[in-house]
Motif scaffolding. Structure first.
Motif, PDB file in Angstrom:
ATOM      1  N   ILE A   1      -6.493  12.616  10.263  1.00  0.00           N
ATOM      2  CA  ILE A   1      -7.718  11.862  10.045  1.00  0.00           C
ATOM      3  C   ILE A   1      -8.151  12.065   8.603  1.00  0.00           C
ATOM      4  O   ILE A   1      -8.127  13.188   8.080  1.00  0.00           O
ATOM      5  N   GLY A   2      -8.483  10.970   7.946  1.00  0.00           N
ATOM      6  CA  GLY A   2      -8.848  11.072   6.532  1.00  0.00           C
ATOM      7  C   GLY A   2      -9.898  10.045   6.167  1.00  0.00           C
ATOM      8  O   GLY A   2     -10.082   9.042   6.861  1.00  0.00           O
ATOM      9  N   ILE A   3     -10.584  10.305   5.082  1.00  0.00           N
ATOM     10  CA  ILE A   3     -11.576   9.368   4.545  1.00  0.00           C
ATOM     11  C   ILE A   3     -11.138   8.989   3.134  1.00  0.00           C
ATOM     12  O   ILE A   3     -11.058   9.837   2.239  1.00  0.00           O
ATOM     13  N   ILE A   4     -10.807   7.701   2.981  1.00  0.00           N
ATOM     14  CA  ILE A   4     -10.378   7.185   1.686  1.00  0.00           C
ATOM     15  C   ILE A   4     -11.618   6.688   0.927  1.00  0.00           C
ATOM     16  O   ILE A   4     -12.376   5.855   1.440  1.00  0.00           O
ATOM     17  N   ASP A   5     -11.788   7.218  -0.252  1.00  0.00           N
ATOM     18  CA  ASP A   5     -12.937   6.827  -1.085  1.00  0.00           C
ATOM     19  C   ASP A   5     -12.394   6.081  -2.294  1.00  0.00           C
ATOM     20  O   ASP A   5     -11.774   6.684  -3.194  1.00  0.00           O
ATOM     21  N   THR A   6     -12.578   4.760  -2.317  1.00  0.00           N
ATOM     22  CA  THR A   6     -12.007   3.961  -3.405  1.00  0.00           C
ATOM     23  C   THR A   6     -12.876   3.980  -4.660  1.00  0.00           C
ATOM     24  O   THR A   6     -12.485   3.423  -5.690  1.00  0.00           O
ATOM     25  N   GLU A   7     -14.056   4.608  -4.594  1.00  0.00           N
ATOM     26  CA  GLU A   7     -14.873   4.789  -5.795  1.00  0.00           C
ATOM     27  C   GLU A   7     -14.465   6.070  -6.501  1.00  0.00           C
ATOM     28  O   GLU A   7     -14.201   6.068  -7.713  1.00  0.00           O
ATOM     29  N   LYS A   8     -14.394   7.160  -5.767  1.00  0.00           N
ATOM     30  CA  LYS A   8     -13.971   8.435  -6.346  1.00  0.00           C
ATOM     31  C   LYS A   8     -12.460   8.543  -6.435  1.00  0.00           C
ATOM     32  O   LYS A   8     -11.939   9.461  -7.084  1.00  0.00           O
ATOM     33  N   MET A   9     -11.754   7.613  -5.783  1.00  0.00           N
ATOM     34  CA  MET A   9     -10.285   7.602  -5.749  1.00  0.00           C
ATOM     35  C   MET A   9      -9.749   8.932  -5.211  1.00  0.00           C
ATOM     36  O   MET A   9      -8.956   9.634  -5.850  1.00  0.00           O
ATOM     37  N   THR A  10     -10.196   9.245  -4.010  1.00  0.00           N
ATOM     38  CA  THR A  10      -9.731  10.451  -3.333  1.00  0.00           C
ATOM     39  C   THR A  10      -9.493  10.143  -1.849  1.00  0.00           C
ATOM     40  O   THR A  10      -9.997   9.145  -1.306  1.00  0.00           O
ATOM     41  N   ILE A  11      -8.738  11.040  -1.208  1.00  0.00           N
ATOM     42  CA  ILE A  11      -8.645  11.043   0.237  1.00  0.00           C
ATOM     43  C   ILE A  11      -8.909  12.467   0.713  1.00  0.00           C
ATOM     44  O   ILE A  11      -8.233  13.411   0.300  1.00  0.00           O
ATOM     45  N   ARG A  12      -9.947  12.615   1.506  1.00  0.00           N
ATOM     46  CA  ARG A  12     -10.252  13.889   2.148  1.00  0.00           C
ATOM     47  C   ARG A  12      -9.678  13.807   3.556  1.00  0.00           C
ATOM     48  O   ARG A  12      -9.892  12.817   4.274  1.00  0.00           O
ATOM     49  N   TYR A  13      -8.982  14.861   3.992  1.00  0.00           N
ATOM     50  CA  TYR A  13      -8.274  14.722   5.269  1.00  0.00           C
ATOM     51  C   TYR A  13      -8.125  16.059   5.990  1.00  0.00           C
ATOM     52  O   TYR A  13      -8.216  17.139   5.398  1.00  0.00           O
ATOM     53  N   VAL A  14      -7.858  15.945   7.294  1.00  0.00           N
ATOM     54  CA  VAL A  14      -7.399  17.055   8.120  1.00  0.00           C
ATOM     55  C   VAL A  14      -6.116  16.594   8.795  1.00  0.00           C
ATOM     56  O   VAL A  14      -6.091  15.554   9.457  1.00  0.00           O
ATOM     57  N   ASN A  15      -5.063  17.353   8.619  1.00  0.00           N
ATOM     58  CA  ASN A  15      -3.786  17.052   9.274  1.00  0.00           C
ATOM     59  C   ASN A  15      -3.564  18.094  10.367  1.00  0.00           C
ATOM     60  O   ASN A  15      -3.192  19.233  10.085  1.00  0.00           O
ATOM     61  N   ALA A  16      -3.802  17.688  11.591  1.00  0.00           N
ATOM     62  CA  ALA A  16      -3.628  18.600  12.726  1.00  0.00           C
ATOM     63  C   ALA A  16      -2.208  18.454  13.276  1.00  0.00           C
ATOM     64  O   ALA A  16      -1.969  17.794  14.288  1.00  0.00           O
ATOM     65  N   SER A  17      -1.266  19.039  12.545  1.00  0.00           N
ATOM     66  CA  SER A  17       0.143  19.161  12.962  1.00  0.00           C
ATOM     67  C   SER A  17       0.909  17.841  13.009  1.00  0.00           C
ATOM     68  O   SER A  17       1.949  17.753  13.660  1.00  0.00           O
ATOM     69  N   MET A  18       0.432  16.806  12.311  1.00  0.00           N
ATOM     70  CA  MET A  18       1.237  15.593  12.147  1.00  0.00           C
ATOM     71  C   MET A  18       2.255  15.848  11.044  1.00  0.00           C
ATOM     72  O   MET A  18       1.911  16.364   9.975  1.00  0.00           O
ATOM     73  N   SER A  19       3.497  15.434  11.261  1.00  0.00           N
ATOM     74  CA  SER A  19       4.569  15.809  10.335  1.00  0.00           C
ATOM     75  C   SER A  19       4.818  14.790   9.236  1.00  0.00           C
ATOM     76  O   SER A  19       5.439  15.110   8.229  1.00  0.00           O
ATOM     77  N   ASP A  20       4.348  13.561   9.402  1.00  0.00           N
ATOM     78  CA  ASP A  20       4.838  12.514   8.513  1.00  0.00           C
ATOM     79  C   ASP A  20       3.867  11.893   7.520  1.00  0.00           C
ATOM     80  O   ASP A  20       4.284  11.062   6.732  1.00  0.00           O
ATOM     81  N   PRO A  21       2.575  12.182   7.504  1.00  0.00           N
ATOM     82  CA  PRO A  21       1.707  11.472   6.555  1.00  0.00           C
ATOM     83  C   PRO A  21       2.059  11.816   5.104  1.00  0.00           C
ATOM     84  O   PRO A  21       2.279  12.982   4.766  1.00  0.00           O
ATOM     85  N   ILE A  22       2.124  10.776   4.288  1.00  0.00           N
ATOM     86  CA  ILE A  22       2.517  10.967   2.887  1.00  0.00           C
ATOM     87  C   ILE A  22       1.741   9.992   2.009  1.00  0.00           C
ATOM     88  O   ILE A  22       1.197   8.989   2.486  1.00  0.00           O
ATOM     89  N   ILE A  23       1.710  10.306   0.715  1.00  0.00           N
ATOM     90  CA  ILE A  23       1.251   9.369  -0.302  1.00  0.00           C
ATOM     91  C   ILE A  23       2.449   8.994  -1.157  1.00  0.00           C
ATOM     92  O   ILE A  23       3.185   9.871  -1.609  1.00  0.00           O
ATOM     93  N   VAL A  24       2.661   7.710  -1.322  1.00  0.00           N
ATOM     94  CA  VAL A  24       3.736   7.240  -2.205  1.00  0.00           C
ATOM     95  C   VAL A  24       3.058   6.770  -3.488  1.00  0.00           C
ATOM     96  O   VAL A  24       2.264   5.815  -3.475  1.00  0.00           O
ATOM     97  N   THR A  25       3.360   7.424  -4.593  1.00  0.00           N
ATOM     98  CA  THR A  25       2.641   7.154  -5.846  1.00  0.00           C
ATOM     99  C   THR A  25       3.628   6.879  -6.972  1.00  0.00           C
ATOM    100  O   THR A  25       4.758   7.381  -6.976  1.00  0.00           O
ATOM    101  N   ARG A  26       3.167   6.068  -7.927  1.00  0.00           N
ATOM    102  CA  ARG A  26       4.026   5.729  -9.065  1.00  0.00           C
ATOM    103  C   ARG A  26       4.039   6.865 -10.086  1.00  0.00           C
ATOM    104  O   ARG A  26       3.047   7.574 -10.266  1.00  0.00           O
ATOM    105  N   SER A  27       5.182   6.993 -10.725  1.00  0.00           N
ATOM    106  CA  SER A  27       5.327   7.959 -11.821  1.00  0.00           C
ATOM    107  C   SER A  27       6.260   7.346 -12.855  1.00  0.00           C
ATOM    108  O   SER A  27       6.917   6.332 -12.575  1.00  0.00           O
ATOM    109  N   PRO A  28       6.346   7.925 -14.037  1.00  0.00           N
ATOM    110  CA  PRO A  28       7.253   7.364 -15.055  1.00  0.00           C
ATOM    111  C   PRO A  28       8.701   7.283 -14.583  1.00  0.00           C
ATOM    112  O   PRO A  28       9.465   6.419 -15.025  1.00  0.00           O
TER     113      PRO A  28
END
Length: 459
Positions: A328-355
């Motif tokens: 469970i998470g709260i995405i804040d598109t103003e602060k550009m953050t995600i606050r979350y609790v992961n209670a033993s879920m194995s797969d949540p990820i962020i896919v982000t761009r890099s050079p």
């Protein structure tokens, strides 16, 4: 009577054929050579046999019609004929009433000896008397051997057919008693046919009853599945600067997977995906409880309190083996953050761009299972988000999808490659690519529910 008439008929026909054969052999072939005589005799013999067989079949049918269809035995024959078209106990009771009671003046009792429950009894003094039931209980309640039995005027077994005043059929726990003063007039050959048709009816009725129960159960499960789907977002809400997409495919009608998207204000959106242990009704109940608990909470931003509330709600249901894993998470598109609790879920990820291209940042577990063990202090984690970031929340039905060699999709390079290659697409297209990969890898043979929720921060 039937067999006696058939034996007499057969004897007469055989005698006549033998006499004809002898006479024709004597008078037609006396001067011919022995080879010709033998050949003609063989032809004559087989011709007479064919004629005799046809005559036997014709006469037997006439005897059968006379004895079984027109005489006293016709009552049982009519009952058998009606029994062939009985598919339920209601059909059976109607047939008993129309044929045995009205036409034959018989009294009938139908008892389930498993619990001595009277399923049917004729509305007359004999079958309604307490003494009748008591005597039958004493004499036959323990009888388990299938077959046809004859009873005398005192409701005891008898082998003297002339003294019979009724009979009963035993098939398993079912006893069908038919009381008839003229039972001895029925031709005994009819009972085998009656018993065979009676067994067919019971088997047919049981199959149809089971199918009806299965149909009703399937209908109930379908309704439950529809109710469960109503808990899930039918359409993704429109959220400013956030693109959302989901996929939900239960292995069976009722799933333990669930997800939710709840906009909290102009900038904050709560996202949640979880999986209840097991399948079936109990898992569906827990799933509904979790979603409803979150939905009715006033302060959804207090994720620690949300987790504790879910934990208490599940434990209050008193299931001993039910729990949930949950992100469970709260995405804040103003602060550009995600606050979350992961209670033993194995797969949540962020896919982000890099050079160097897209890279994957795991949203690691920071809480134990919910609903079955004592919770420690729930820590809320936070990750920075960037424009174009894609957040993938998925049940283990995706990463654990197996190919024919037992290789899990999550362990393959193809899985990570597909995620990275599709991260630049829309949230809906990303979901489609990942679903296609799951189905391709597993050959369409899924072993678990497949559920996915994707949130992409607009670039």
């Amino acid at each position: 009577m039937l067999k006696a008439r058939q034996r007499i008929c057969l004897f007469c026909i055989d005698t006549v054929i033998a006499a004809i054969f002898i006479l024709l052999s004597i008078y037609l072939f006396p001067k011919a050579g022995w080879v010709f005589t033998l050949l003609c005799s063989v032809i004559l013999f087989f011709s007479l046999e064919l004629i005799g067989d046809a005559l036997v079949k014709y006469l037997f049918s006439k005897i059968d019609d006379s004895v079984l269809q027109k005489g006293t035995t016709s009552l049982i024959s009519n009952f058998i004929q009606r029994l062939r078209f009985c598919y339920s106990l209601e059909d059976f009771y109607e047939t008993v009433g129309d044929v045995l009671e009205v036409q034959g003046d018989c009294s009938v009792l139908f008892i389930n000896r498993n619990n001595n429950y009277v399923l049917y009894n004729s509305p007359d003094k004999l079958t309604c008397k307490t003494e009748t039931m008591n005597t039958l209980d004493i004499n036959f309640s323990d009888m388990k051997t299938d077959g046809v039995y004859f009873i005398d005027k005192d409701f005891g077994l008898t082998t003297v057919y002339k003294s019979t005043r009724g009979f009963f059929l035993v098939k398993g726990n079912y006893h069908l008693y038919i009381f008839c003063k003229y039972t001895h007039l029925f031709d005994k050959v009819i009972y085998n046919t009656l018993f065979e048709e009676y067994i067919r009816f019971l088997n047919r009725q049981e199959i149809i009853t089971n199918l009806s129960e299965i149909t009703e159960l399937s209908r109930e499960w379908t309704m439950l599945a529809d109710v469960q789907k109503a808990f899930l977002p039918l359409v993704m809400p429109e959220v400013r600067r956030l693109e959302l997409a989901s996929y939900f495919k239960p292995l069976v009608n009722v799933s333990g997977d669930y997800y939710s998207v709840l906009p909290l204000d102009e900038h904050k959106t709560l996202v949640m995906l979880g999986d209840v242990s097991g399948k079936g009704l109990a898992a569906a109940l827990v799933m509904g409880l979790v979603l409803n608990t979150v939905k009715i909470m006033e302060d959804k931003e207090d994720l620690s309190n949300v987790i504790h509330s879910i934990d208490r709600a599940i434990k209050d249901m008193k299931f001993q083996d039910k729990y949930t894993v949950l992100f469970i998470g709260i995405i804040d598109t103003e602060k550009m953050t995600i606050r979350y609790v992961n209670a033993s879920m194995s797969d949540p990820i962020i896919v982000t761009r890099s050079p160097e291209g897209y890279r994957i940042k795991p949203l690691s577990s920071n809480c134990s299972l919910i609903g079955i063990i004592d919770l420690d202090t729930v820590v809320v984690a936070e990750q920075k988000l960037f424009r174009g970031d894609l957040i993938l929340m998925a049940s283990d039905g995706i990463s654990e999808a197996m190919d024919e060699d037992g290789v899990e999709l999550g362990t393959t390079d193809t899985y990570l490659t597909t995620i990275k290659n599709s991260a630049n697409k829309s949230a809906g297209s990303f979901v489609s690519d990942l679903v296609n990969l799951v189905l391709s890898h597993s050959g369409g043979h899924l072993r678990d529910d497949v559920t996915m929720l994707v949130a992409k921060v607009e670039g």
